[in-house]
Each structure stands twice: as structure tokens, then as C-alpha cells.
Motif scaffolding. Sequence first.
Motif, PDB file in Angstrom:
ATOM      1  N   MET C   1       0.837  -1.198   0.000  1.00  0.00           N
ATOM      2  CA  MET C   1       0.000   0.000   0.000  1.00  0.00           C
ATOM      3  C   MET C   1       0.869   1.243   0.000  1.00  0.00           C
ATOM      4  N   LYS C   2       0.574   2.151  -0.893  1.00  0.00           N
ATOM      5  CA  LYS C   2       1.357   3.380  -0.967  1.00  0.00           C
ATOM      6  C   LYS C   2       0.665   4.487  -0.178  1.00  0.00           C
ATOM      7  N   LEU C   3       1.447   5.136   0.643  1.00  0.00           N
ATOM      8  CA  LEU C   3       0.885   6.178   1.507  1.00  0.00           C
ATOM      9  C   LEU C   3       1.466   7.528   1.130  1.00  0.00           C
ATOM     10  N   GLU C   4       0.576   8.504   0.975  1.00  0.00           N
ATOM     11  CA  GLU C   4       1.056   9.863   0.679  1.00  0.00           C
ATOM     12  C   GLU C   4       0.423  10.865   1.629  1.00  0.00           C
ATOM     13  N   GLY C  76      -8.961   1.025  10.212  1.00  0.00           N
ATOM     14  CA  GLY C  76      -9.728   0.396   9.135  1.00  0.00           C
ATOM     15  C   GLY C  76      -9.020   0.504   7.803  1.00  0.00           C
ATOM     16  N   ALA C  77      -8.246   1.583   7.620  1.00  0.00           N
ATOM     17  CA  ALA C  77      -7.538   1.775   6.357  1.00  0.00           C
ATOM     18  C   ALA C  77      -6.207   1.045   6.355  1.00  0.00           C
ATOM     19  N   GLY C  78      -5.891   0.325   7.423  1.00  0.00           N
ATOM     20  CA  GLY C  78      -4.674  -0.474   7.425  1.00  0.00           C
ATOM     21  C   GLY C  78      -3.454   0.238   7.985  1.00  0.00           C
ATOM     22  N   ILE C  79      -3.689   1.194   8.865  1.00  0.00           N
ATOM     23  CA  ILE C  79      -2.556   1.889   9.476  1.00  0.00           C
ATOM     24  C   ILE C  79      -2.453   1.465  10.941  1.00  0.00           C
ATOM     25  N   GLY C  80      -1.281   1.102  11.361  1.00  0.00           N
ATOM     26  CA  GLY C  80      -1.070   0.690  12.746  1.00  0.00           C
ATOM     27  C   GLY C  80      -0.007   1.564  13.362  1.00  0.00           C
ATOM     28  N   MET C  81      -0.085   1.734  14.674  1.00  0.00           N
ATOM     29  CA  MET C  81       0.892   2.620  15.312  1.00  0.00           C
ATOM     30  C   MET C  81       1.364   2.038  16.633  1.00  0.00           C
ATOM     31  N   VAL C  82       2.661   2.081  16.824  1.00  0.00           N
ATOM     32  CA  VAL C  82       3.225   1.730  18.125  1.00  0.00           C
ATOM     33  C   VAL C  82       3.684   3.039  18.754  1.00  0.00           C
ATOM     34  N   GLU C 149       2.489  -4.429  21.393  1.00  0.00           N
ATOM     35  CA  GLU C 149       1.965  -3.359  20.540  1.00  0.00           C
ATOM     36  C   GLU C 149       2.056  -3.737  19.062  1.00  0.00           C
ATOM     37  N   ILE C 150       3.164  -4.374  18.704  1.00  0.00           N
ATOM     38  CA  ILE C 150       3.312  -4.768  17.296  1.00  0.00           C
ATOM     39  C   ILE C 150       2.262  -5.815  16.926  1.00  0.00           C
ATOM     40  N   ILE C 151       2.050  -6.789  17.829  1.00  0.00           N
ATOM     41  CA  ILE C 151       1.021  -7.795  17.562  1.00  0.00           C
ATOM     42  C   ILE C 151      -0.341  -7.127  17.408  1.00  0.00           C
ATOM     43  N   LYS C 152      -0.572  -6.111  18.242  1.00  0.00           N
ATOM     44  CA  LYS C 152      -1.833  -5.376  18.158  1.00  0.00           C
ATOM     45  C   LYS C 152      -2.054  -4.847  16.735  1.00  0.00           C
ATOM     46  N   ALA C 153      -0.993  -4.257  16.192  1.00  0.00           N
ATOM     47  CA  ALA C 153      -1.113  -3.699  14.842  1.00  0.00           C
ATOM     48  C   ALA C 153      -1.271  -4.814  13.809  1.00  0.00           C
ATOM     49  N   LEU C 154      -0.542  -5.912  14.011  1.00  0.00           N
ATOM     50  CA  LEU C 154      -0.592  -7.002  13.030  1.00  0.00           C
ATOM     51  C   LEU C 154      -1.974  -7.650  13.004  1.00  0.00           C
ATOM     52  N   LEU C 155      -2.569  -7.803  14.186  1.00  0.00           N
ATOM     53  CA  LEU C 155      -3.887  -8.426  14.248  1.00  0.00           C
ATOM     54  C   LEU C 155      -4.911  -7.586  13.480  1.00  0.00           C
ATOM     55  N   ARG C 156      -4.662  -6.301  13.426  1.00  0.00           N
ATOM     56  CA  ARG C 156      -5.569  -5.420  12.691  1.00  0.00           C
ATOM     57  C   ARG C 156      -5.163  -5.328  11.226  1.00  0.00           C
ATOM     58  N   GLU C 157      -4.259  -6.195  10.830  1.00  0.00           N
ATOM     59  CA  GLU C 157      -3.791  -6.269   9.448  1.00  0.00           C
ATOM     60  C   GLU C 157      -3.292  -4.927   8.949  1.00  0.00           C
ATOM     61  N   ALA C 158      -2.433  -4.321   9.736  1.00  0.00           N
ATOM     62  CA  ALA C 158      -1.866  -3.040   9.346  1.00  0.00           C
ATOM     63  C   ALA C 158      -0.903  -3.227   8.181  1.00  0.00           C
ATOM     64  N   ASN C 159      -1.060  -2.414   7.162  1.00  0.00           N
ATOM     65  CA  ASN C 159      -0.119  -2.433   6.045  1.00  0.00           C
ATOM     66  C   ASN C 159       0.951  -1.373   6.214  1.00  0.00           C
ATOM     67  N   VAL C 160       0.605  -0.334   6.930  1.00  0.00           N
ATOM     68  CA  VAL C 160       1.588   0.700   7.248  1.00  0.00           C
ATOM     69  C   VAL C 160       1.731   0.727   8.761  1.00  0.00           C
ATOM     70  N   SER C 191       4.805  -1.610   4.951  1.00  0.00           N
ATOM     71  CA  SER C 191       5.659  -0.422   5.037  1.00  0.00           C
ATOM     72  C   SER C 191       5.766  -0.023   6.501  1.00  0.00           C
ATOM     73  N   ILE C 192       6.912   0.551   6.814  1.00  0.00           N
ATOM     74  CA  ILE C 192       7.124   0.977   8.190  1.00  0.00           C
ATOM     75  C   ILE C 192       7.595   2.420   8.203  1.00  0.00           C
ATOM     76  N   ILE C 193       6.958   3.229   9.050  1.00  0.00           N
ATOM     77  CA  ILE C 193       7.469   4.582   9.277  1.00  0.00           C
ATOM     78  C   ILE C 193       8.169   4.556  10.633  1.00  0.00           C
ATOM     79  N   PHE C 194       9.455   4.858  10.594  1.00  0.00           N
ATOM     80  CA  PHE C 194      10.300   4.722  11.765  1.00  0.00           C
ATOM     81  C   PHE C 194      10.689   6.115  12.228  1.00  0.00           C
ATOM     82  N   ILE C 195      10.154   6.500  13.391  1.00  0.00           N
ATOM     83  CA  ILE C 195      10.414   7.855  13.884  1.00  0.00           C
ATOM     84  C   ILE C 195      11.543   7.813  14.889  1.00  0.00           C
TER      85      ILE C 195
END
Lengths: 425, 439, 539
Positions: C1-4, C76-82, C149-160, C191-195
Motif C-alpha cells: 500500500m502506498k501512503l502519501e 480500518g484503512a490499514g494503518i497501525g501505530m506503536v 503493541e506490534i502484535i496489536k497492529a498485526l492483528l488489525r492487518e496493518a499495512n503501514v 511499510s514501516i514509518i520509523f520515527i
Amino acid sequence: MERVSSLAGAITEPLQAHRRLLAAATFALLGLVDILVFARFAGHSQATFALSLPDAQITVPSLHVPAAPTAYALGAVSLAAAVARAVREPSQRLRRWLIAVVLLCFVISLLCWADAGKIPLNLVNLLQSTVAFSIPLVLGALAGCLCERSGVINIAIEGQLLMGAFGSAIVASAFGTLWLGLLTGSLAGGLIGVLLAVFAIRYLVDQVILGVVLNVLASGLTGYLYDRALVPFQNTLNSPTTFPAVKVPLLGDIPILGPIFFDSTVFLYLSYALIIAVQVGLFSTRWGLRARAVGEHPVAADTVGINVLATRYRNVILGGLIAGIGGAWLTLGSVGSFGKDMSSGMGYIALAALVFGRWTPLGAVAAALLFGFTSALQSIMATLNVPIPSNILLMAPYVATIVAVAGLVGRGRAPRADGKPYVTS
Amino acid sequence: MTEQGGVGGSAPRASTDPGGTEPGRPPFGKVIIQAIIQGNSVVVTVAAFAAAIVIGGLLIAFTDPVVLHAWSQFTAAPGNAFAQAWDSAAGAYAAMFEGAIINPHTVASALQYNSISAAFQTGSVSAIFDPLSETAVNATPLIFAGLSVALAFRAGLFNIGGTSQFIGGALLATWLGFGVPLPLVLHAIVVLIGAFAGGAAIGWVVGALKAWTGAHEVIVTIMLNYVMIYLLSWLLGTSAMQRPGRADLITPFIDGNAQLPHLAGPSLRINASFLIALAAAAGVWWLLQRSTIGFEFRSVGANPRAARTAGMSVTGSWVLVMTIAGGLAGLAASAVVQGTDHTLTFQSYGTYGIDAITVALLGRARPLGTVLAALLFGALHAGGVAMQGLTQTPVDIVTVIQALIVMFIAAPPLVRAMFRLRGARAAGPEQALAKGWNG
Amino acid sequence: MKLELRGITKRFGSLVANDHIDLTVAPGQIHALLGENGAGKTTLMNVLYGLTRPDEGEILLDGQAREFRSPADAIGAGIGMVHQHFMLVPVFTVTENVTLGVERTRWPGLLDRRRARREVRELSQRYGLNVNPDAYVENLPVGVQQRVEIIKALLREANVLILDEPTAVLTPGETEDLFRIMRELKAGGRSIIFISHKLREVQAIADTITVIRRGSVVGQRPPTATGSELASLMVGRPVELRVHKEPARPGAVVLDADGLTVPDDQGNPAVKDLSLQVHAGEIVGIAGVQGNGQTELCEALVGLRPVGAGRLRLDGDDISRQTTRQRLAGGMGYIPEDRTEDGLVGDFPVADNIILDVYHRAPYARGIALDLGQVDSTAVSRVSEFDIRTTSVQAPTSTLSGGNQQKVILAREIGRDLRVLVASQPTRGLDVGSIEFVHRRIVEQRDQGVAVLIISSELDEIYALADRIAVMYEGRITGIRPPTVPVAELGLLMTGADGGPAGEPAGTEAPAGTEAQQLYVPQPAEQEAPPAPPGDGHD
């Protein structure tokens, strides 16, 4: 991490060990009262406890116990519990059992002493009124539980009971329908719930102050309307009948238990349903998991898409509706008419039960039963001519709660976000 | 510079003069207009009062049988319906005003006399001042109890226990008053100190339990209220306290030596207790604003962790502030026992403990504000009694108005919305007071 | 998934947190967002995650504009956050936390705990996360909590997947673990956004680096960009990479902890049999991952937490039983790690905070009466001395920026005559300018003969300041090293591995490079491991 919430802990942290000794000391004190007061002054006579009501179909033989030896033995048990508590920090489950055992010992010793050498004391009757007195406390505590588990402190239980009592009396009386009165009582309690919710959640008013002020408002409003409308129109507006007792088929005929638990007004059966609903709802359903998450860590709940404010609104208003039913009991289940400030502190005892029961529905119910028992005991002791002023017995729930929050109840049981408004940017 | 540029930190508030000196003051008239438009705290207070009065008026009017009758024939005579409603509410409030501030009839009757001395002799002059005297008398215990709540509040504690501290003070003071014979002046002082000590003892229990065991003061104070009420009920029935020959719960009268002197003759109830209350307010102000103890209280109240890190004893402050607060609530009992009633009954504690919370809140937990709020509520109470006598409007309406005022005060955005005032949407200082069971 | 992200702007009052930010994240990419504290990274991610509504700009997923009104929309749009501060309910189990919001239910609406547990276990196994589904989160170490937290995002099928400063609480070893997991996720097409504000880590893991400064994107670089280039981009000026300080001239022992054991809130020992000496005129830095007893150690030193066993001496006097006030009077200064919670009364004016721990002494008090004039004049002089930017000394301290708040604390603590200064995380959350100021003042104190103890989880800060480095792990000092020690060795000590010989007090054999090898904040990767000076004792 949780820096803010550990504030109290950080400041009074060294008290952990004190707390253990304090609890043990409390146990020991109760045990000593068992021995030095109850056992010593019980004399050589027997205490007799009747176990069935006069009109029971199946009679159970009365129980005769030697008063002094029983009290000595129970006192010894309490002292043993005190030693056990002092030696080592027991597991949480064991801790609760110890509290229960010590309290039970105390109560039985008290009864032995009070009844020694007198007419038989009817235990069934005592427990029946215990259950009845507990109804508004149970419902009030459940209301508090729903609110506080979602993070809103509910001091306004008192006001909700009062409004419920007022609303149910006036409607049941005017329309002659008890059920409509019950419904109105619930809605009137819910109205205070709505005010609590809006001012606490929308306007971020401090919830302790708000609760107190809502109680003042409920007291003033019902007092005003009582003088203005109910007194001049006593017959039409303030003379509802009460719900009749309904005996459950089969269950109601069980000796001892039947009359206590299955032969009462609809309020008791409603309470059963609500206790189960709240307990199961909070701990085994999606709604409960979310509500508890909101009360513990609203930001976390928000980040997984839970609507924090809506959850709180829902719980607080639901709580008000339940407390309103408890208020309706005061008029439609007990007295039969509304009187000024007739809730007379029961809402605060319900709050105490909630705290005493560590914010769990079942714990709160247990505490409410205990407090209901002291009320029932007080009214029965008066007939036994016991040399304890009734006022001292009436103090018992309040003193017990102070002792509990000071010594026996562990800290940090309240939901972590309880009382903290949730604000998003 | 990066100093101010940190995006995460809040930037210093915009100021025209970064140099640190006071910006020039705008003209006074402009200040008032600004305050009204932006709905600052004074305006919100006034608006909240107005809103509560209006709602109370509606409640008075629409529970009045005459008004309800007029409204049932609204279609026939709509004007009459409104007129009746207005008359009902206005009449009640007018009676309240006459009972609390000044009554034109008493003024008129005093003016009938030819000479001033004649007016004095017949008591017409004191009749003029009777409403104000009643307001002051009603306000006095509220000042003490309100100061008690306000002081504890500044140290971060909720004192819901005014009732228990009042009873503690009342029991000791009354007992010293009738049971211990002492000479004039000294007796009154001893009883006064007794009232303080009795309340302070109860307050100390609360502070000590919180400091040593962490027991939450809200729960402890609420529970202690009932404990003390039952204790009072018990003690007043014992031979030690009950007035001989009486079956109800009432103590003997306290000695004349122990009573506080009237300020304006025997026909007006205003007495020295009112002055003591004002002095107590000044004392609390000095303690909070000008003393190291008050500095500690305020630090502990605003941020107990930082206070502790700075070497203050948080638990010590809790104990001390609750002791003083308890003592102040005990002095409220002195106002009743020494000032007006000269005896203690089971009804003496009234609703002072709870009213005190509303007083302190309305006064924003400041001594001067508390005095003003107590005077306002004292006037409402004094007027309420007169209103009930004249118009048969139950005095409980005062309680409703009082609760409404405080609810509105506590929710400035609601008041601003009702009066369409503009105002900062940001959280005000009120929110800093919010706290939960966990401290 | 491409995020802009296009032209995202977010203002808080007069403050522009995000100023027309554009960002594109390609599928299967690890995209680093680099910037110093307060640059606006977290605000941007909160916008992306639906926690904050942007004032302007739009978010596109696969070319389609989306609007996120709440985290639910973003999820819902596939974004997960830790999040940097984990969003976990401490009293819930791992499974309850993971499924919160996406609960599995069975008839008649009850929670299906069995199914939930199975799903958590499966995810944990598939990505090698090693998490027990039934453990209560409050009992888990932070590293494991992060995996929850990562599992939380994965269970929600996060693409980003957004990771906000994920390494701040990790040991170097745990960081490696996290990087391994990130690579696996990337291999799975996410995709991963690493802050981060740590150059080294960004260079090690990112495919692309976007640098943000004061709310704006100031450049995009490949991971091959040099450290100094990224650093100057991030700070906005060439960064002075060194703290100027002379070699330490340590004197007598001032602070002496001897076999110190300190219990935590639950009564378990958080500091275990710890011995450490700090000499006059030296800076000892305590390195280590947060939560290894540093907080408890500090609190015990200052008297906020009772000492369980052992002895604490100041200039030879036993102070183990002294109150905080006595210790402060005895010449101890303390800069607490949590400035707003422990250091300042936010509602109080600057002046009151400047005298917060001396208000009861002359000249500020006579008896119990405060001398407000004296308070005011002292405050005015300190404000100018420490260059505190405030509208007036009567302004509420909470209205000051973080850097200025820290200066208020500095002004209070080092405004007194000190024997020892304990500074915990003294520059956490500050911008580079403030960091430089604070460091300069601390070194000044050392040079005046004060014994200084710095506790920091930022290795760069430890390297910049310390004359000796002590590493703390699970309540113990696992080794004391000179500041020339390689990062790798400290990393080992931070995981409890026993190091070599303990370091000598600095100065007894001052290593050749002491005066200038300290690098801080942005530490270029080329110089990651300072060369071991000749003659140093470690193997």
C-alpha cells in the motif's frame, strides 16, 4: 511509565509493611472484642437461634449453642487469623478469606452474646431483612460500579436514590400503577445520571464536587416539591401502595434459604438480574472489556478506535437508571410513601460498599449485604434489649469503611483513570 | 532561537512587552467591557447567579397552583398566564429580598416617628436592620465552614467532612459552655478554643489517616460525617449532655459568660462571631499568601510530587491543613452555639458541611471570595425563611438555587454558551482541581 | 500500500506544529522520519493515525484521498501505530490488550477468549515475537510490551506500521531484535514509518530518510548520507559536536554509596547492593536502559525513597536516614528526571519555583512569614543570570518552553552552594540549544569542585559529559569504564554481561583523548565506537 498514577504510592510507599501490621492489628482487635467482651459477658446460658419463620411449612429445629465457649472459640480463630496476616503477606484470595472469616466470627460472637439466655433470635427473619435492607445498597453500588469502571466517580448515588424514590412515589400514586412508578423512579435516577455525565464529561467539572452538588440539588428539588405538592395532595400524589412479595415456586419452599432469597418483592429478583448482568457484562463481554479499558487507560482505548466519551456517557446514565430502581425500592418496596431526604445516607453507604468491595460488582454486593446486615441487626437488637446504643450499631458500616480504606483494602484498586476527565486535542 | 522554538513545549504567552515589565493598563471601562465579552470569572459568576435565579423562578412559578390554573386556561387568557407566573416568582423573590437585605415596610414605619430617639426606643430602627443582621448571622457559620473547605482545597484535599468537624467542635464547645464554670470573657474564649479543638481533632484524624495509610480523604470525611451524626445522636441522649427534664435531643443552655456578645443590641441576632469569622478569613489569607506554611500548602496542593522533591513534607502538610481546616469548621459550631442558639440540638449541624463546599467553590477557594459567597448564601437562607413565611414558597428552593449556582460556576463553558459570551475554549484553572481516587 | 501525505498543516494556537508537510511512503519500505525533540514528528503521525485532525492537507492511500476522523478510521484503512508511550492497559492480559477494539465474540455476545488467545499465539510465533498471550501486561518488561503493541497492529492487518521512537526504551541488543522484526515485516510487504532522533539507528535500518525541522520537511536523504550531513539538516546549523571541557581534577570522595539496596513500590529490591563513589570535581555518568533501578537510585540518594540496606554518605557523614530537606541543606542538588511532575509546580510563578526548596530559610523567610520582596529580587537576578525566557517572574511556569523550564530548575539547584549534584535525564525532550546550555552549566559545576552524578539513558549524553561511566543493569552496577569505552562494550554491560576490570576514578590516569572525544546528540556513525585509547586496560 505510569508516573502520575503512582503519585499516592510514591508518597506513602513505606506504608506497605505498616498496612500488613495494621490489618493484623484490626483482626486482633476484633478477636479480642470477641473474647474480652462477648465471651466474658455472655454468662453461662445458651443462645438460641430459630431457623424458620413462624408460618413456615417445613420447620427446621432451632439451634442451641453455648454462648461463652462459642465466642471464646471464635475469638481464638480471629487471633489466629491476625497472626497469619502479620507473619507473611498472603495471596489476595487468602487475604479476602481472612477478612470474611474474621468478620463472620465477630458477628456470630456478637449474636451469641446478645442472645444469651433470652428469647430465641430468629435468624431467618434477621437474614430476610438483611437482604431487603441491602437492595438499595446493592443497586446503588452497582450504579457506582458501572460509572467508576468507565472512569467517572459517582458520589451522586444518594441523589439518584432520592430522585428515584420521589419519581416513583408520585407517578405510582398519581396513575395507580406500580410498574409505571418503578419505571419513572429508574428514569429519575437516570436524570441525575445524565446531569452527572454531561457536567463531568462535557464540562469537565470535578466529579467529587459535582456528585456532592448533585446530591444537594436532588435534596433541594425533592424537598421543595414535597412541601409544595406532596404535602397538600398527600392522597393523590404520595400514597402509592407497595409491591407485594412474590414467592418463587419450589425455590421459595426450601427451608431457611427459601424465605430469605426467594420470597420477596420484584425488587429482589430485579437485583439478582442486574447483579448478574453487570458482573457478566463487565467481565465477559465486548462492552465490558471496552468500558474497563476506558476506565483504566482512556488514551489506549481511544487509539484502538473506542469512543471514550460515548462509553462513559452510556455507563454513567445506565448507572443512574439502576440507582433509580434502588430509589424506587425506598417507596414502592418498603415505606409506601415519599419522605423528605428519605435516602438518609444510603447512597453514601452504597459508595462505601463499592469501595469496600474494591470496585467489583460481586465485592460490592458482598459489602452491601454486610452493611444491610448491620441495619437488620440494629433493628432486631433493639427488641432484644441489648446494652449497645443503636447509634453505635448504625455507625458500624461507616467505621468499617474507614477501617477498610485505611487498613484492609489494598491501594490502587480504583480504576486508574477514575475521576479524570478525558480531553482530546 | 531554538529556546522558544520547541514545538512540543508551550510557547510563552503572547505579550506586548517581552521585557518583563507590566504592560500598560487599559482604561477601566474597557476592562469591564472586555471582561463581559470574554466571560471571565467574575462575569461567569454573575451570569451563573442570574441563570440559577431564573431557573429557580420558573420552578417557583410553575409549581404554584394559581399559576398552573392560569396556564390551564392559556388559550383563553394568555396574558394572564404570563402575568400570574411573573407575579408568583417576583413575589417570592421580593419577599426573599425583604428578608435578606431591607424591607421597605420597616423603613416606612420607622419614618412615622417624629424623633430619631423615639424610633430607636420603639425598636423600629433595629427592625430596619434585622434582615441584614439575619444575613450576617446565616453567613457566619458558612464563612467558617467555607474557609475550612477552601483551605483544604488549596492543599489539594477535599474536605467533605464539614459536618463531622462541626459536630466535633459543637460537642466540645457546648460541654465546656455549660459544664465548666469560668469567669466572663475567659469562658467565651475557652469555649471558642474548644470549638476549634473539637473540629481540629476530627480533621486531624482525616489528615493522619491519609498521611499514614493513604486512605482517601473524600471517603473518610463522608464516612466520618455519619459516624459523628450517630455519635451526636447518642451523646445528646445521655445524661451527661441531655438537658434535664427534656426527652428530645437538646443540651442545657451554655453559661451567659460563654456566650458571644451581640453587636447591635439584644433585638438583633448579629454577634461577635461575625467579626471573628472575618478575622479568620483574614488569617487564612495571610497563612496562604504570606507564610511559609501556606507556601507549602499551596505547593502540595498544586503538585505534591514536586513539593516532596523540594524537601517539603507532603504528609505533614496534609495532617496540618486538615487539622486547621477541621478547626475552622469547628468554629462554625461556635457561631451557632455561642453566637445564636446557646444550646446544641440534633438539628444544629444543619447543612453547613455541605453548603460549605458550595460556598468555597463559588468563592474559588479564596478567603475573600469565600466570605462574599457565604454572605450571598447567608442572604439566600435569611431571605428564604422570610419567603416561606410570606408566600408559602418552601424554603428548599434556596437549596436548589444554591446547587444550580455552583453547577453553573463549575462549568464556565455552559454559562458562556447560555449567555453567548465569547471565551477561551481552553481549559481554565477549574480543571486543575480534578482528581481521582488514586490521588 | 502506498501512503502519501500532502501539505499537512497543524497549528496549536499560534504554534505551527506541522507546516505543509509532504511525505510518500512506498510499499515494503522502511521510511525514517528524523528530527530532534519537538520537531513535529509525533504530531504528524497523530494526524496520520486519526488522533489529531489536520488544519490543512490530505492523506492518500494508493492514490485515493482518505479522511481519518478517529483512530478507528485509520485502523480500518490499514494503518497501525506503536506509540512512544505504550497504549496498553496494565491490568489487562496480552490477549485482552491485543483484541481490544476488535474483540472476538461468541454466542450470545460473550468474549471468545479461546479464539483470541489462539490468534495472538499464532501471530507471535509467525514473527518470532515470543509473547505469552495470558501474561498481564503490567508484569512484562518494556521490550515485550513493545512486541505486544506490534502484535496489536498485526492483528488489525496493518499495512503501514508507525513506530514512534521505538528504541528509546530498549537495550542495544533489544534494538537489534526489533530491527530483525522490522526487516521481517518489510519482507512481508508492509511499510514501516520509523520515527527517531537517533542518527545511528536511522542509518542502520531505513531505506529512505526524511528530515523534519520545526514542523517542516527540510530534506530527504538515502541512508548512505553522512552523519554530519543529517545532523546539520536536523538542527539547522552546523552542529558543534563536542562539549568543551578540561580533564577532570577529582578531589576527595563526596558522595559514597556503600552496598545500597532500595525497594521499589512493590517492596522488591530495585537497587541491589550497589556501591559507587563520586569524587569532588568529577562527573560520573550512569548509563543503562530505563527501568533498571536508576529512578529508585536517584530517589534514594535524595531521600524520596527509604534506603533498604547499605549506607549513603555525604562528605563522610551518614545521610541514609536524613530527610530530603536535610540532604538539600547539606549541599545536595537534584535535577529530577520528570521536570513537570517532580521538578516544578506548573501553576506557580517562576519566582516561586526558583525558591521552591529554600523558601523556609533566610533571607526568604522570617519565622513563618515570607519576604516576598526578597523572593522577587532573587528571582529577577536568577532569570537574567540563567537567561530564562519569560514575560515576567510572575508568569506561571507552565507557560514556559521545556528548555526554559529546565533552566528554572537549574537556576534553583545550582543557585545554591552545592557539594553534589544529582541530575537525572537532565536534557530529556530538550532541543539542541537548551541541551548545550544545560551541559555547559553542569560542566561548570564540576569545574567548581562539585561532585556530579548524571543518570541518562542517552548514551550520547553520557559520552559527552561523563568522566567515568557506570553501567546499571537490574539494580546493579555491571561495570565502570572510562569515557573512551566502545559503545559495543557498554551495550554488553547494559544487558548484564560481566565486563572486564572496573574503571579507575577519572584523572588518576587521564586517558590521552579525554578532552575532546565526547560527541553528543547527533553522533555520526563513522565515529560510533571511539577508538580505544592506548594503554587502556580492557581486552
